[in-house]
Design an enzyme around this catalytic site. Structure first.
Site, PDB file in Angstrom:
ATOM      1  N   LYS A 171       0.817  -1.198   0.000  1.00 35.14           N
ATOM      2  CA  LYS A 171       0.000   0.000   0.000  1.00 35.14           C
ATOM      3  C   LYS A 171       0.860   1.260   0.000  1.00 35.14           C
ATOM      4  O   LYS A 171       0.351   2.366  -0.130  1.00 35.14           O
ATOM      5  CB  LYS A 171      -0.866   0.011   1.273  1.00 35.14           C
ATOM      6  CG  LYS A 171      -1.774  -1.173   1.393  1.00 35.14           C
ATOM      7  CD  LYS A 171      -2.385  -1.259   2.801  1.00 35.14           C
ATOM      8  CE  LYS A 171      -2.520  -2.683   3.206  1.00 35.14           C
ATOM      9  NZ  LYS A 171      -2.387  -2.927   4.616  1.00 35.14           N
ATOM     10  N   GLY A 172       2.159   1.084   0.151  1.00 30.08           N
ATOM     11  CA  GLY A 172       3.053   2.234   0.339  1.00 30.08           C
ATOM     12  C   GLY A 172       3.061   3.230  -0.807  1.00 30.08           C
ATOM     13  O   GLY A 172       3.380   4.393  -0.628  1.00 30.08           O
ATOM     14  N   ASP A 186       7.397   3.068  -2.685  1.00 35.51           N
ATOM     15  CA  ASP A 186       7.714   4.146  -1.772  1.00 35.51           C
ATOM     16  C   ASP A 186       9.213   4.236  -1.513  1.00 35.51           C
ATOM     17  O   ASP A 186       9.789   5.314  -1.551  1.00 35.51           O
ATOM     18  CB  ASP A 186       6.920   4.002  -0.454  1.00 35.51           C
ATOM     19  CG  ASP A 186       6.957   2.597   0.134  1.00 35.51           C
ATOM     20  OD1 ASP A 186       7.734   1.743  -0.364  1.00 35.51           O
ATOM     21  OD2 ASP A 186       6.214   2.337   1.104  1.00 35.51           O
ATOM     22  N   ASP A 209      15.135  -0.431  -0.366  1.00 34.49           N
ATOM     23  CA  ASP A 209      16.045  -0.674   0.750  1.00 34.49           C
ATOM     24  C   ASP A 209      16.984  -1.826   0.380  1.00 34.49           C
ATOM     25  O   ASP A 209      17.993  -1.608  -0.281  1.00 34.49           O
ATOM     26  CB  ASP A 209      15.211  -0.950   2.007  1.00 34.49           C
ATOM     27  CG  ASP A 209      16.054  -1.174   3.247  1.00 34.49           C
ATOM     28  OD1 ASP A 209      17.234  -0.796   3.244  1.00 34.49           O
ATOM     29  OD2 ASP A 209      15.535  -1.733   4.229  1.00 34.49           O
ATOM     30  N   LYS A 253      17.409   4.029  -0.002  1.00 36.58           N
ATOM     31  CA  LYS A 253      18.309   3.861   1.148  1.00 36.58           C
ATOM     32  C   LYS A 253      19.463   2.998   0.650  1.00 36.58           C
ATOM     33  O   LYS A 253      19.469   1.788   0.860  1.00 36.58           O
ATOM     34  CB  LYS A 253      17.570   3.014   2.204  1.00 36.58           C
ATOM     35  CG  LYS A 253      17.026   3.719   3.395  1.00 36.58           C
ATOM     36  CD  LYS A 253      16.625   2.635   4.398  1.00 36.58           C
ATOM     37  CE  LYS A 253      15.458   3.041   5.211  1.00 36.58           C
ATOM     38  NZ  LYS A 253      15.006   1.979   6.110  1.00 36.58           N
ATOM     39  N   PHE A 311      14.791   4.157  10.015  1.00 40.13           N
ATOM     40  CA  PHE A 311      13.436   3.755   9.650  1.00 40.13           C
ATOM     41  C   PHE A 311      12.551   4.985   9.552  1.00 40.13           C
ATOM     42  O   PHE A 311      12.371   5.712  10.519  1.00 40.13           O
ATOM     43  CB  PHE A 311      12.874   2.744  10.648  1.00 40.13           C
ATOM     44  CG  PHE A 311      11.708   2.004  10.083  1.00 40.13           C
ATOM     45  CD1 PHE A 311      11.906   0.963   9.180  1.00 40.13           C
ATOM     46  CD2 PHE A 311      10.411   2.371  10.412  1.00 40.13           C
ATOM     47  CE1 PHE A 311      10.829   0.298   8.616  1.00 40.13           C
ATOM     48  CE2 PHE A 311       9.327   1.707   9.853  1.00 40.13           C
ATOM     49  CZ  PHE A 311       9.536   0.672   8.959  1.00 40.13           C
ATOM     50  N   VAL A 312      12.010   5.210   8.355  1.00 39.47           N
ATOM     51  CA  VAL A 312      11.178   6.402   8.133  1.00 39.47           C
ATOM     52  C   VAL A 312       9.726   6.007   7.881  1.00 39.47           C
ATOM     53  O   VAL A 312       9.446   4.910   7.395  1.00 39.47           O
ATOM     54  CB  VAL A 312      11.714   7.249   6.948  1.00 39.47           C
ATOM     55  CG1 VAL A 312      13.006   7.951   7.310  1.00 39.47           C
ATOM     56  CG2 VAL A 312      11.896   6.408   5.685  1.00 39.47           C
ATOM     57  N   ARG A 356       0.930   5.932   7.759  1.00 43.37           N
ATOM     58  CA  ARG A 356       0.906   6.139   6.299  1.00 43.37           C
ATOM     59  C   ARG A 356       0.270   7.480   5.935  1.00 43.37           C
ATOM     60  O   ARG A 356       0.506   8.024   4.856  1.00 43.37           O
ATOM     61  CB  ARG A 356       0.085   5.038   5.606  1.00 43.37           C
ATOM     62  CG  ARG A 356       0.689   3.649   5.689  1.00 43.37           C
ATOM     63  CD  ARG A 356      -0.024   2.741   4.706  1.00 43.37           C
ATOM     64  NE  ARG A 356       0.181   1.323   4.955  1.00 43.37           N
ATOM     65  CZ  ARG A 356       1.185   0.605   4.469  1.00 43.37           C
ATOM     66  NH1 ARG A 356       2.110   1.185   3.744  1.00 43.37           N
ATOM     67  NH2 ARG A 356       1.273  -0.687   4.725  1.00 43.37           N
TER      68      ARG A 356
HETATM   69  P1  IMP Z   1      13.258  -3.892   0.203  1.00 44.98           P
HETATM   70  O1  IMP Z   1      12.649  -5.140  -0.373  1.00 44.98           O
HETATM   71  O2  IMP Z   1      14.141  -4.197   1.390  1.00 44.98           O
HETATM   72  O3  IMP Z   1      13.943  -3.022  -0.819  1.00 44.98           O
HETATM   73  O4  IMP Z   1      12.135  -3.070   0.889  1.00 44.98           O
HETATM   74  C1  IMP Z   1      11.192  -2.355   0.225  1.00 44.98           C
HETATM   75  C2  IMP Z   1       9.957  -2.272   1.079  1.00 44.98           C
HETATM   76  O5  IMP Z   1      10.281  -2.311   2.473  1.00 44.98           O
HETATM   77  C3  IMP Z   1       9.272  -0.958   0.867  1.00 44.98           C
HETATM   78  O6  IMP Z   1       8.272  -1.078  -0.103  1.00 44.98           O
HETATM   79  C4  IMP Z   1       8.686  -0.665   2.229  1.00 44.98           C
HETATM   80  O7  IMP Z   1       7.412  -1.251   2.322  1.00 44.98           O
HETATM   81  C5  IMP Z   1       9.585  -1.352   3.201  1.00 44.98           C
HETATM   82  N1  IMP Z   1      10.559  -0.423   3.831  1.00 44.98           N
HETATM   83  C6  IMP Z   1      11.889  -0.376   3.674  1.00 44.98           C
HETATM   84  N2  IMP Z   1      12.455   0.581   4.411  1.00 44.98           N
HETATM   85  C7  IMP Z   1      11.436   1.190   5.066  1.00 44.98           C
HETATM   86  C8  IMP Z   1      11.371   2.301   5.990  1.00 44.98           C
HETATM   87  O8  IMP Z   1      12.343   2.955   6.380  1.00 44.98           O
HETATM   88  N3  IMP Z   1      10.120   2.607   6.429  1.00 44.98           N
HETATM   89  C9  IMP Z   1       8.990   1.955   6.036  1.00 44.98           C
HETATM   90  N4  IMP Z   1       9.016   0.927   5.188  1.00 44.98           N
HETATM   91  C10 IMP Z   1      10.232   0.548   4.701  1.00 44.98           C
HETATM   92 MG    MG Z   2       5.993  -0.990   0.567  1.00 47.20          MG
END
Ligand code: IMP
Ligand code: MG
Length: 177
Positions: free
Chosen positions: A42-43, A97, A100, A128, A149-150, A162
Site C-alpha cells: 500500500k506504500g 515508496d 532498501d 536507502k 526507519f522512516v 501512512r
Molecule cells: P526492500 O525489499 O528491502 O527493498 O524493501 C522495500 C519495502 O520495504 C518498501 O516497499 C517498504 O514497504 C519497506 N521499507 C523499507 N524501508 C522502510 C522504511 O524505512 N520505512 C517503512 N518501510 C520501509
Molecule cells: Mg511498501
C-alpha cells in the site's frame, strides 16, 4: 509534528517538488510510449497518485500487493498477493515508496519480465542505498535517506503513520518497546 517522529526527513513542500520533477521527467522520457504504471500497495498510494498528476502522456495504471516487512525488519521473503496484471509487450514503470535491500523490486521486476513485459523501469520516492543486498538501480529516485526507519506519506510501521503528509524518522522507543 507527530509525537512519535524524531525529525522530518522530507517535508510536504519537498515532496511536492520531488513528485513534480519525477512526473515531468517520466513524461518527457516516455513520450509516445503509453507506459503502464504499476504501484506496489500500500506504500505507493500517496506517491503514485500525486506523481500521476504530473504525467501528461497516455498511460494506464495497475497495482500489485507485495509485502516483505515485519515491523522495521525486512524478512527477506517477498510475498505477492493476487494476480499479476497483464503486462504482455508493455513498457512498465514500477512505483514503490522506498528501495532498501532491493529484494522487493528485484522479485517483482523478474516476475513482470516472466509475464512478458517489454521493459521494466523503476521509480521510487526514496532510496536507502546503505541497505542494498541485491544489485538493482532505480531509473528515477525522489531522494536519498540514510539507514534509518522512516514513516509517512505511504510508508508505515506495522500499518501506522501512512497518513502523515511528510516523511519522518520514527523515534526508536516506538519500535523498541
Ligand atoms: P526492500 O525489499 O528491502 O527493498 O524493501 C522495500 C519495502 O520495504 C518498501 O516497499 C517498504 O514497504 C519497506 N521499507 C523499507 N524501508 C522502510 C522504511 O524505512 N520505512 C517503512 N518501510 C520501509
Ligand atoms: Mg511498501
Amino acid at each position: 509534528m507527530h509525537d512519535d517522529i524524531k525529525k522530518i526527513s522530507v517535508s510536504e513542500q519537498e515532496i511536492k517538488e520531488i513528485v513534480k520533477r519525477l512526473g515531468t521527467s517520466i513524461s518527457k522520457d516516455f513520450a509516445g510510449k503509453k507506459p503502464l504504471f504499476i504501484g506496489l500497495l500500500k506504500g505507493c498510494i500517496p506517491f503514485m497518485s500525486d506523481l500521476l498528476k504530473y504525467v501528461d502522456i497516455e498511460c494506464t495504471m495497475e497495482y500489485m500487493k507485495v509485502s516483505s516487512y515485519d515491523g522495521t525488519k525486512s524478512t527477506g521473503c517477498v510475498k505477492v498477493d493476487g494476480k499479476t496484471p497483464d503486462v504482455l509487450g508493455r513498457e512498465v514503470i514500477l512505483i514503490d515508496d522506498i528501495l532498501d535491500t532491493g529484494r522487493t523490486l528485484d522479485s517483482v521486476k523478474k516476475l513482470l519480465f516472466e509475464a512478458g513485459a517489454k521493459s521494466v523501469t523503476i521509480c521510487v520516492l526514496l532510496d536507502k542505498p546503505e541497505g542494498r543486498v541485491v544489485d538493482i538501480t532505480p531509473a528515477y529516485v525522489g531522494g536519498l535517506v540514510p539507514n534509518e526507519f522512516v514513516v509517512g506519506y505511504g510508508l508505515d510501521y506495522n500499518e501506522i503513520y501512512r497518513n502523515l503528509p511528510y516523511i519522518g524518522v520514527l523515534k526508536e522507543e516506538v519500535y523498541k518497546k
